[in-house]
Each structure stands twice: as C-alpha cells, then as structure tokens.
Scaffold this active site. Structure first.
Site, PDB file in Angstrom:
ATOM      1  N   GLU A 113      10.194  16.030  15.561  1.00  0.00           N
ATOM      2  CA  GLU A 113      10.439  15.996  14.116  1.00  0.00           C
ATOM      3  C   GLU A 113       9.500  16.969  13.392  1.00  0.00           C
ATOM      4  O   GLU A 113       8.301  16.966  13.643  1.00  0.00           O
ATOM      5  CB  GLU A 113      10.189  14.574  13.605  1.00  0.00           C
ATOM      6  CG  GLU A 113      10.533  14.395  12.142  1.00  0.00           C
ATOM      7  CD  GLU A 113      10.436  12.940  11.703  1.00  0.00           C
ATOM      8  OE1 GLU A 113       9.399  12.309  11.960  1.00  0.00           O
ATOM      9  OE2 GLU A 113      11.409  12.448  11.098  1.00  0.00           O
ATOM     10  N   GLY A 157       7.099   5.246   8.286  1.00  0.00           N
ATOM     11  CA  GLY A 157       6.256   6.432   8.429  1.00  0.00           C
ATOM     12  C   GLY A 157       6.506   7.083   9.777  1.00  0.00           C
ATOM     13  O   GLY A 157       7.582   6.926  10.354  1.00  0.00           O
ATOM     14  N   SER A 158       5.509   7.767  10.291  1.00  0.00           N
ATOM     15  CA  SER A 158       5.708   8.518  11.536  1.00  0.00           C
ATOM     16  C   SER A 158       5.648   7.586  12.752  1.00  0.00           C
ATOM     17  O   SER A 158       5.057   6.504  12.701  1.00  0.00           O
ATOM     18  CB  SER A 158       4.627   9.590  11.678  1.00  0.00           C
ATOM     19  OG  SER A 158       3.381   8.971  11.933  1.00  0.00           O
ATOM     20  N   CYS A 217      13.559  11.163   6.785  1.00  0.00           N
ATOM     21  CA  CYS A 217      13.638  10.818   8.215  1.00  0.00           C
ATOM     22  C   CYS A 217      15.075  10.940   8.688  1.00  0.00           C
ATOM     23  O   CYS A 217      15.331  11.049   9.875  1.00  0.00           O
ATOM     24  CB  CYS A 217      13.033   9.458   8.527  1.00  0.00           C
ATOM     25  SG  CYS A 217      13.374   8.202   7.348  1.00  0.00           S
ATOM     26  N   GLU A 273       9.819   1.568  10.886  1.00  0.00           N
ATOM     27  CA  GLU A 273      10.920   2.486  10.569  1.00  0.00           C
ATOM     28  C   GLU A 273      10.339   3.887  10.640  1.00  0.00           C
ATOM     29  O   GLU A 273       9.485   4.232   9.828  1.00  0.00           O
ATOM     30  CB  GLU A 273      11.369   2.166   9.128  1.00  0.00           C
ATOM     31  CG  GLU A 273      12.737   2.588   8.814  1.00  0.00           C
ATOM     32  CD  GLU A 273      13.712   1.889   9.714  1.00  0.00           C
ATOM     33  OE1 GLU A 273      14.196   2.563  10.628  1.00  0.00           O
ATOM     34  OE2 GLU A 273      13.976   0.692   9.524  1.00  0.00           O
ATOM     35  N   VAL A 300       1.915   6.918  13.869  1.00  0.00           N
ATOM     36  CA  VAL A 300       1.218   5.873  13.106  1.00  0.00           C
ATOM     37  C   VAL A 300       1.880   4.515  13.359  1.00  0.00           C
ATOM     38  O   VAL A 300       1.196   3.498  13.514  1.00  0.00           O
ATOM     39  CB  VAL A 300       1.188   6.211  11.592  1.00  0.00           C
ATOM     40  CG1 VAL A 300       0.537   5.087  10.796  1.00  0.00           C
ATOM     41  CG2 VAL A 300       0.447   7.519  11.353  1.00  0.00           C
ATOM     42  N   GLY A 301       3.205   4.500  13.448  1.00  0.00           N
ATOM     43  CA  GLY A 301       3.927   3.247  13.677  1.00  0.00           C
ATOM     44  C   GLY A 301       3.511   2.576  14.976  1.00  0.00           C
ATOM     45  O   GLY A 301       3.370   1.347  15.037  1.00  0.00           O
ATOM     46  N   LYS A 308       0.858  -1.181   0.000  1.00  0.00           N
ATOM     47  CA  LYS A 308       0.000   0.000   0.000  1.00  0.00           C
ATOM     48  C   LYS A 308       0.895   1.232   0.000  1.00  0.00           C
ATOM     49  O   LYS A 308       1.544   1.555   0.995  1.00  0.00           O
ATOM     50  CB  LYS A 308      -0.921   0.043   1.219  1.00  0.00           C
ATOM     51  CG  LYS A 308      -1.957   1.157   1.077  1.00  0.00           C
ATOM     52  CD  LYS A 308      -2.485   1.686   2.382  1.00  0.00           C
ATOM     53  CE  LYS A 308      -1.663   2.771   3.012  1.00  0.00           C
ATOM     54  NZ  LYS A 308      -1.538   4.034   2.269  1.00  0.00           N
TER      55      LYS A 308
HETATM   56  C1  UN1 Z   1      14.206   8.358   4.525  1.00  0.00           C
HETATM   57  O1  UN1 Z   1      14.546   9.480   4.862  1.00  0.00           O
HETATM   58  O2  UN1 Z   1      13.052   7.961   4.783  1.00  0.00           O
HETATM   59  O3  UN1 Z   1      19.841   7.888   3.751  1.00  0.00           O
HETATM   60  C2  UN1 Z   1      15.095   7.445   3.791  1.00  0.00           C
HETATM   61  C3  UN1 Z   1      19.123   8.589   3.050  1.00  0.00           C
HETATM   62  C4  UN1 Z   1      18.360   7.967   1.916  1.00  0.00           C
HETATM   63  C5  UN1 Z   1      17.153   7.268   2.441  1.00  0.00           C
HETATM   64  C6  UN1 Z   1      16.333   8.131   3.345  1.00  0.00           C
HETATM   65  N1  UN1 Z   1      19.196   7.056   1.194  1.00  0.00           N
HETATM   66  O4  UN1 Z   1      19.022   9.787   3.270  1.00  0.00           O
END
Ligand code: UN1
Length: 496
Positions: free
Chosen positions: A386, A229-230, A285, A251, A233-234, A176
């Site tokens: 964040e 995701g956040s 992230c 993650e 939500v995680g 999804k």
């Molecule tokens: C993400 O920010 O969700 O290391 C992944 C990085 C990228 C992947 C980021 N290769 O910044």
C-alpha cells in the site's frame, strides 16, 4: 494569524493535557495556515477519560435505546446545518477537496440517520427451550467503555462509524483522533454534545499513537478497541489489546484492484479509474491502486488514462476548480517518493508524475503529482504494497481467470472492482474476488454506510463496520426463564 486553542473533553469539561503540551494542526495545502492548537495527551489524560466513561456507563446503559437514538437523530440534523462549515474546516486540516469533505460530513449524517433507526431495533433472538415451561432468549448488552482510534483520511466519517453504533448500543466512549486531523473529530463530538449526549458518555483525548493511543489500548477498564489505520500499527494494537482480553476491531490497509475487461465501456472505466486512483489524492484504504487491463484494451486505456491524469488540476482543495488536493503531511509524501524509486528499480515504467510539486499553487504545501506506472508485474512491490498516495500501478492480463488470480495474489483484501458487460463474468467476480467489497462497473471507492465495511486477509480481523458495527459493540447475553416451578435439569430431565 492567530489560531484557536482546543482542549480534550473529559467528563463534560474541556481541559488541556495534564502535561500542558500541545501540537499545531497545519493546513497541508498552505503551511502558513494554522488550523488550531490541540492537546498532546498522555496516559494521565487517558486514565481520567476512562474514569469518566466508566462512571457515565452506569447511567447511560440504562437510558432506553430509542432515547439514545434520538440524540443521534438530532446530531444528524445539526450536522446537516453545519455541513458547509465543517467541510471547509476539514479541507483546511487534511487537504482533500471541498466536494469530498462535504461527502465526508454527509457520510456522518447518513450514519447518524441509519444508526438512529437501530435504537428501535437492536434485535435479539428467541428460541424454544428444550424443556417445558421454560423460555429462552438472547439479548444484546453493551460492552462497557470502548476505545476508538481513528485515521486522518476520513476524519469525521470514520469516527461516526464507530461512535454512533457504540453509543446507541449503550457503551461509553473514549476517542483518540489522528494527530493530523483532530478538528473534524472535535466538531463531531461538539455536535453530539450540543445534541444532548450526557457528560462523560463521550470523551475525546487528542495525542500521538505511542502515548495516548497506547494508553487507551492497554487500559484494563477499556473493554473494546475499534481501530482504523495501517496494518503495521493494527497488528501492534491487536497484540497489546490481547494482554487484557479486549474485543478488537481492526480495519486496515488495501491494495485494491480494478479489473477492466475488453468488453467494457472504456469511457466509463476511465472515469472510474481516475476517480478511484486519484480521488482523495489516493489516500483511501479503498483507493484503486492496481488497474488490471485485459490485453485488447490495455494500450488504448493506458494512453487515455495517462493523458487525463496529467490534466488533473492540483492545488488547495478550497478552490472549487481543484481536482486533487495535497497529501496530508511530509511523511506521506516521503512514502510516495520512496515507492516511485522502488517501482523504477523493479523495472516498472513511469508514464507520468513521480515528483513532489513545489511551484505556483503548490508552493506552500505537501503536494505530489498523480503518478502512473505501467508494465507492472504481480510480484513487484508496487503491485503488492500500500502506498496511500496518488500512485497507481497498471498490469495486463489475457483471460478473466488470470485477472482474478492476480487480484487475489496479495496480502490485503479490502475492495475490488470489475468493469464488464458480461453478466456471467460479473457474477464469477462477485464470488471469486477475495475482498470484503466488490463493485461491478464502479471503482473500488464509494462504500455506503449501511452495508458491511471491512476486508479479509491483512485488511482486517473479521469484524465489519456499517451493517456489522452493532455486532461488534454489543455482547450477547443468553437469558433462561423457567416458569415450571420445579427444578428442570437441562440435558438430563428431557432425555429419553
Ligand atoms: C477509507 O478509505 O478509509 O468507501 C474509508 C469509501 C468511503 C470510505 C473510505 N466511503 O471509499
């Protein structure tokens, strides 16, 4: 302008949502540009997709792993041919600049080639038995039907991190994609189909998290969920998935610190800080969202950093001279705006930015100025929470130990970085920074696919993508082969 209508892929058929509902995918740099129309799927569509994946699993698990891997190899080659087209479509659907969307497709290519090699590894372990004439080994088995829920900021790379290892290990998938970026995930799935993935092995169901996503997380026949995701939500995903005892990989967020020691090459640190903070419009992230400056260089760094942040060219990412694209949607803009207010009220000093942009090249999209706050204290929310936008907090420290303490004083632990020429400090940082990733003399972004990716504390629940993905998408089976031709009782017949 007319736009294309896309469908779900279920059991090899491209189908609309059972409800007939759709949603429009709009270019965040130009709201007049409709990228496509996608199904708004619900539980009925998810149920069909899981049914298809379940049926396909009976066959796919028996395809030899090196054969499964060949399809991934072909996928990587096809992605190379389609890289430019897919990058342009990705910039249209989520806004980041072309150099970066090319990088996103490249990350999926890298993942394909990396995981294709795994088809001839998937190593298990043999170990001596405690009994004579008995053989013992551990083999990796697929988990079954896996549900993948992916974010909008890396709409092809992150789906590839999940799909490819899941597939090579013999699982079948229901994915999804994020509601803001279904097209890039469709492009990836279409490419896998063109490379020869059999019907039902991959199913894509687009729709919202609270309907399609929730149905996937709760479905009793889905054995594992991999979510990016956040953290909010995680946490919900993890709790719902626990009700049916699924394996879950989460993650999530970050508040990634870059430490700049005064012994560093300041030009290098400035280049890194600018890229880490404002690359992808701060929507990674791994984004550098805190910069910790040693007192001796804080003034000079801040002045030069702000001057460069102000000069960044903002606009439509399809224009090759643009450096920072839009934020993905109005709600992300709202979050950036909200944190600007929070930071000001906490007493942080706004040095540049802080506003939405509505003129010129930014008139028809969701743009926010690169924003820098100085005088930030570790306890402030702008130093701990964040934002996921182009908003960065500058903090100051005196000694290295203090910087490490500040860096570690938050709930997240994804990425960290230190700029220093002192090798002793660099090694202490590698050991002491509480994060899944530490960079020396590079910003907090830029992970490569074959290393473990993930974080500690509220960033994750202990799993890793990249190097760790095969561990998540397989389950160990212990196999004992007794060739003694008699009953041998473990723990009993070999005891003194
Ligand atoms: C993400 O920010 O969700 O290391 C992944 C990085 C990228 C992947 C980021 N290769 O910044």
């Amino acid at each position: 302008m007319s736009h294309l209508k896309y469908h779900n892929l279920i059991a090899g058929q491209w189908l609309p949502a059972a409800s007939g509902k759709t949603s429009l995918n709009v270019n965040p740099a130009d709201h007049a540009d409709i990228v496509g129309e996608f199904p708004s799927s619900g539980a009925e569509d998810v149920n069909r997709a899981v049914e298809a994946a379940k049926a396909a699993f009976r066959i796919w698990r028996l395809v030899p792993a090196p054969k499964r891997a060949e399809i991934l190899l072909r996928t990587g080659i096809l992605l190379q041919e389609r890289k430019e087209e897919f990058a342009r479509q990705m910039t249209r659907e989520m806004g980041k600049v072309l150099a970066e969307t090319r990088g996103d497709v490249q990350e999926a290519i890298d993942e394909a080639f990396y995981v294709a090699g795994e088809g001839r590894r998937l190593f298990g372990v043999t170990t001596p038995s405690e009994l004579q004439n008995k053989f013992a080994m551990s083999v990796r088995m697929p988990v079954g039907v896996v549900g993948l829920i992916t974010p909008w900021n890396f709409p092809m790379a992150i789906p590839s991190w999940k799909l490819f290892p899941a597939l090579v290990a013999g699982n079948t998938c229901v994915i999804k994609p994020a509601t803001d970026t279904p097209l890039s995930t469709y492009n990836l799935v279409q490419t896998l189909a063109d490379a020869g993935i059999p019907e039902g092995v991959i199913n894509i169901v687009s729709g919202g998290g609270s309907d399609a996503g929730q149905a996937l997380v709760e479905h009793p026949d889905v054995r594992a969920i991999s979510f990016t995701g956040s953290s909010a939500v995680g946490s919900h995903v993890g709790q719902r998935a626990a009700a049916t005892f699924k394996q879950v990989s989460l993650e999530m967020g970050g508040k990634n610190a870059m430490i700049v020691m005064q012994d560093t090459n300041l030009d290098l640190a400035l280049d890194g800080a600018l890229w880490g903070a404002f690359g992808t419009t701060g929507q990674r992230c791994t984004a550098t969202s805190r910069i910790l400056l040693q007192r001796g260089i804080a003034g000079a760094f801040t002045e030069r950093f702000v001057a460069r942040a102000k000069r960044l060219k903002i606009g439509n990412g399809l224009d090759e001279s643009v450096e920072v694209g839009p934020q993905v949607n109005a709600s992300q803009i709202e979050t950036s705006r909200k944190y600007v207010e929070i930071a000001k009220n906490e007493g942080a000093e706004l040095l540049c930015g802080g506003h939405t942009l509505t003129d010129g090249a930014c008139a028809n999209g969701t743009f926010f100025e690169p924003t820098v706050f100085a005088g930030v204290k570790p306890a402030m929310r702008i130093a701990r929470e964040e934002v996921f936008g182009p908003v960065v907090a500058l903090l100051e420290f005196d000694a290295f130990e203090q910087a490490v303490e500040i860096a570690n004083s938050i709930d997240y632990g994804l990425s960290t970085s230190i700029y220093t020429k002192n090798v002793n400090r660099a090694f202490a940082a590698m050991r002491d920074l509480e994060a899944g990733i530490t960079y020396i003399n590079a910003p907090t972004i830029g992970a490569e696919v074959h290393l473990p990716f993930g974080g500690v504390k509220q960033t994750g629940n202990g799993h890793r993508e990249g190097l760790g993905a095969i561990d998540f998408f397989t389950t160990w089976k212990a196999v004992y082969v007794d060739y003694s031709d008699k009953l041998q009782r473990a723990q009993i017949d070999n005891a003194e």
